[in-house]
Design a protein around this motif. Structure first.
Motif, PDB file in Angstrom:
ATOM      1  N   MET A 120      51.818  29.481  90.263  1.00  0.00           N
ATOM      2  CA  MET A 120      52.839  29.757  89.091  1.00  0.00           C
ATOM      3  C   MET A 120      53.234  28.849  88.418  1.00  0.00           C
ATOM      4  SD  MET A 120      52.572  32.843  87.707  1.00  0.00           S
ATOM      5  CE  MET A 120      53.614  32.997  86.699  1.00  0.00           C
ATOM      6  N   ALA A 121      53.283  27.423  88.986  1.00  0.00           N
ATOM      7  CA  ALA A 121      53.870  26.422  88.856  1.00  0.00           C
ATOM      8  C   ALA A 121      52.818  25.523  88.173  1.00  0.00           C
ATOM      9  CB  ALA A 121      54.247  25.443  89.945  1.00  0.00           C
ATOM     10  N   GLU A 124      52.534  27.058  84.890  1.00  0.00           N
ATOM     11  CA  GLU A 124      53.279  26.536  83.790  1.00  0.00           C
ATOM     12  C   GLU A 124      52.909  24.827  83.495  1.00  0.00           C
ATOM     13  OE1 GLU A 124      57.351  28.614  85.392  1.00  0.00           O
ATOM     14  OE2 GLU A 124      57.086  26.993  86.005  1.00  0.00           O
ATOM     15  N   ASP A 127      50.475  25.645  80.500  1.00  0.00           N
ATOM     16  CA  ASP A 127      51.021  25.186  79.516  1.00  0.00           C
ATOM     17  C   ASP A 127      52.322  24.709  78.678  1.00  0.00           C
ATOM     18  OD1 ASP A 127      52.806  27.456  77.683  1.00  0.00           O
ATOM     19  OD2 ASP A 127      53.502  27.458  78.875  1.00  0.00           O
ATOM     20  N   ILE A 128      52.680  23.715  79.771  1.00  0.00           N
ATOM     21  CA  ILE A 128      53.489  21.967  79.042  1.00  0.00           C
ATOM     22  C   ILE A 128      52.210  21.277  78.680  1.00  0.00           C
ATOM     23  CG2 ILE A 128      54.999  20.831  79.583  1.00  0.00           C
ATOM     24  CD1 ILE A 128      56.444  22.130  81.322  1.00  0.00           C
ATOM     25  N   LYS A 153      59.537  22.135  78.770  1.00  0.00           N
ATOM     26  CA  LYS A 153      59.659  23.408  77.984  1.00  0.00           C
ATOM     27  C   LYS A 153      60.141  24.095  79.881  1.00  0.00           C
ATOM     28  CE  LYS A 153      56.087  25.565  76.295  1.00  0.00           C
ATOM     29  NZ  LYS A 153      54.795  27.123  75.852  1.00  0.00           N
ATOM     30  N   THR A 155      61.182  25.972  82.997  1.00  0.00           N
ATOM     31  CA  THR A 155      59.935  25.801  83.658  1.00  0.00           C
ATOM     32  C   THR A 155      60.808  27.093  85.333  1.00  0.00           C
ATOM     33  OG1 THR A 155      59.768  24.216  84.645  1.00  0.00           O
ATOM     34  CG2 THR A 155      58.008  25.088  83.452  1.00  0.00           C
ATOM     35  N   GLU A 156      60.282  27.684  85.851  1.00  0.00           N
ATOM     36  CA  GLU A 156      60.894  28.199  86.676  1.00  0.00           C
ATOM     37  C   GLU A 156      60.864  28.463  87.800  1.00  0.00           C
ATOM     38  OE1 GLU A 156      61.320  33.313  89.112  1.00  0.00           O
ATOM     39  OE2 GLU A 156      60.259  32.610  87.210  1.00  0.00           O
ATOM     40  N   LEU A 158      57.690  25.525  87.642  1.00  0.00           N
ATOM     41  CA  LEU A 158      56.724  23.602  88.066  1.00  0.00           C
ATOM     42  C   LEU A 158      58.360  23.143  89.079  1.00  0.00           C
ATOM     43  CD1 LEU A 158      54.962  22.286  88.044  1.00  0.00           C
ATOM     44  CD2 LEU A 158      55.858  21.714  84.893  1.00  0.00           C
TER      45      LEU A 158
END
Length: 231
Positions: A120-121, A124, A127-128, A153, A155-156, A158
């Motif tokens: 997930m990191a 993210e 995406d950035i 952004k 993030t949860e 990262l």
């Protein structure tokens, strides 16, 4: 990931597995020209922050995920879109950023993992990088630091991952250029020192030759006159 792990599957601790992230080219822009502009800026970001990305990815540039600008070129030419355009036209698919697919660009640099939070990191971060390349002009990237990028952004996963790996840096694109200049100054200083040492050895040899010649000519009763000569 829990299911795979419970059935004995591996990813991180192998030499045959990587984590590849694809992004639709259509997301980068409506036209091929616009997509190409965004791709150039993605390269610019990745080459500038290569060191941080390698640490984040948990593996360096290798035969399956090479960076575009090799060696010191990533520092020397990181602000040059023309150099990126020139080099990216001569690459294959085995790059940290692969653009040879028809419909997607592919981030290939990340080491494989079955850890959900790391996956997930990684998503993210990609995406950035893509969002900044889409939103900002080239001249707006100058002065961008790694921390600025991470804060672009909310993030949860990262930031906790970066803290865990001690990946905090305030270096900017401009400072990497300055670092390259400093590196070149140091290299040239060492080169000059080496040349000086070589010159001293040459001088010694020339002086020794002159001394021997003088001795021989004096013994033979021959006089030699030197004009505007410094051994």
């Amino acid at each position: 990931t829990r299911f795979l792990t419970s059935h004995g599957y591996r990813s991180h601790d192998t030499s045959t597995c990587g984590l590849h992230v694809h992004v639709n080219k259509s997301y980068l822009g409506e036209t091929e020209e616009k997509q190409d502009e965004v791709i150039d800026k993605i390269y610019l970001i990745m080459e500038n922050f290569r060191r941080e990305l390698i640490k984040f990815a948990r593996r360096g540039s290798n035969s399956y995920s090479r960076f575009l600008l090799e060696g010191e070129d990533n520092i020397k030419e990181n602000l040059s879109i023309p150099s990126i355009k020139d080099k990216k036209n001569n690459h294959d698919r085995y790059m940290a950023l692969n653009i040879t697919n028809n419909a997607t660009i592919e981030f290939r640099l990340f080491k494989g993992t079955l850890k959900y939070t790391t996956i997930m990191a990684t998503l993210e971060l990609v995406d950035i990088i893509v969002s900044i390349a889409k939103d900002k002009k080239v001249n707006e990237l100058v002065g961008l630091s790694w921390n600025d990028m991470i804060d672009y952004k909310t993030t949860e996963f990262l930031k906790p991952y970066l803290q865990e790996r001690n990946l905090v840096s305030n270096k900017t694109i401009e400072e990497y250029s300055a670092e390259y200049i400093q590196l070149q100054i140091e290299k040239n200083r060492k080169r000059i020192e080496k040349i000086k040492e070589t010159n001293e050895e040459v001088k010694k040899e020339v002086n020794s030759f002159i001394d021997k010649t003088k001795a021989l000519t004096e013994a033979a009763g021959i006089k030699i006159y030197y004009s505007n000569f410094e051994p």
